[in-house]
Structures are given as C-alpha cells and as structure tokens.
Design an enzyme around this catalytic site. Structure first.
Site, PDB file in Angstrom:
ATOM      1  CD  GLU A  62      -3.347  -0.873   0.023  1.00  0.00           C
ATOM      2  OE1 GLU A  62      -3.430   0.632  -0.363  1.00  0.00           O
ATOM      3  OE2 GLU A  62      -3.536  -1.758  -0.952  1.00  0.00           O
ATOM      4  CG  ASP A  90      -6.428   5.946  -0.327  1.00  0.00           C
ATOM      5  OD1 ASP A  90      -8.316   5.661  -0.557  1.00  0.00           O
ATOM      6  OD2 ASP A  90      -6.504   4.822  -1.724  1.00  0.00           O
TER       7      ASP A  90
END
Length: 148
Positions: free
Chosen positions: A54, A71
């Site tokens: 991620e 994000d």
C-alpha cells in the site's frame, strides 16, 4: 525590513510533513505491540505485507483518487469513508482527521485499520493485500525480526 520579518515569520509557521519510512522489522515490532498479530485471524505477516504494497512503509503516503477522495498513510486509508478532511459530508467512521494518518505516530492509523478489518470484509479492503498477500506464505515478512 518589514517584508523580511514577515517572510521569516511565515517560514516558522509553515509545517512540513517529513516522510518517515519504517523498516520491515521496526513495523513488525510496532504492529505486534499494537495487537495486530492475529487480529481477526490475520497474522502479523499479513499486516507487514499489506503495508508494503500500500505505502512501501511510508507514513506520509497519499494518493488522490478520481472520485475526489484521497488515500492516506501507511495503510492508505480513504478519506471518503474513514477519515475527515474538511468536508462535513465525509463519513469519518474512524473519527479521525486524515492528517492524523500521515504522522510518524501510527496509533490512529492502526486503530482505524483495525476498525476497517472489523467492520468490512477483513483485509479485502486493501487491493495491495488482495493482489500480493492473500493466500500466500507470509512468514518471510517477519523473518529475522524481534517482535516481542
């Protein structure tokens, strides 16, 4: 002279978020102490693998998405549902400012990640985990790390 003083003052007021990029073993220790090992049945290796794919362990990672959301942080937690930027219409299910997810202190990010796993379909929330970690032998992600 007055302009120089104003510029100096402005320089002091600007906050720069310096990226903190953790090592795999340092994160394993932090995650273990935070109770992520076997949280909801997911081993520590799952968390370390997911964080790598991620954010590459970067606390200040940010990705602006086409839908207007962002994000944030080491777990790439989305602003629309899980944290608050400035918009009141965002759901903010973690009850945290998105800016708190991009600091060296991972407490808020870990609490929010636990909430995501608990309230959604486990770690399937994270595409990096689904693509690279799910169903794989993840023992290598914590190999050689002292996590107690």
């Amino acid at each position: 002279m007055k302009a120089a003083g104003t510029l100096a003052l402005m320089g002091c007021l600007i906050t720069v978020v310096e990226p903190k990029i953790y090592t795999r073993c340092k994160l394993a220790k932090i995650f273990s102490r935070a109770g992520l090992d076997d949280y909801r049945g997911f081993s520590l290796g799952n968390w370390i693998c997911m964080a790598y794919y991620e954010s590459h362990y970067n606390t200040t990672a940010r990705t602006d998405l086409e839908d207007g959301s962002t994000d944030y942080g080491i777990f790439k937690i989305n602003s629309y549902t899980w944290c608050r930027r400035a918009k009141l219409q965002e759901k903010n299910r973690c009850h945290v400012a998105c800016s708190d997810l991009i600091t060296d202190d991972l407490t808020d990010a870990i609490i929010c990640a636990k909430k995501i796993v608990k309230e959604t379909d486990g770690m399937n929330y994270w595409q990096g985990w689904k693509k690279h970690c799910e169903g794989k032998d993840l023992s290598g992600w914590t190999k050689g790390c002292e996590v107690s």
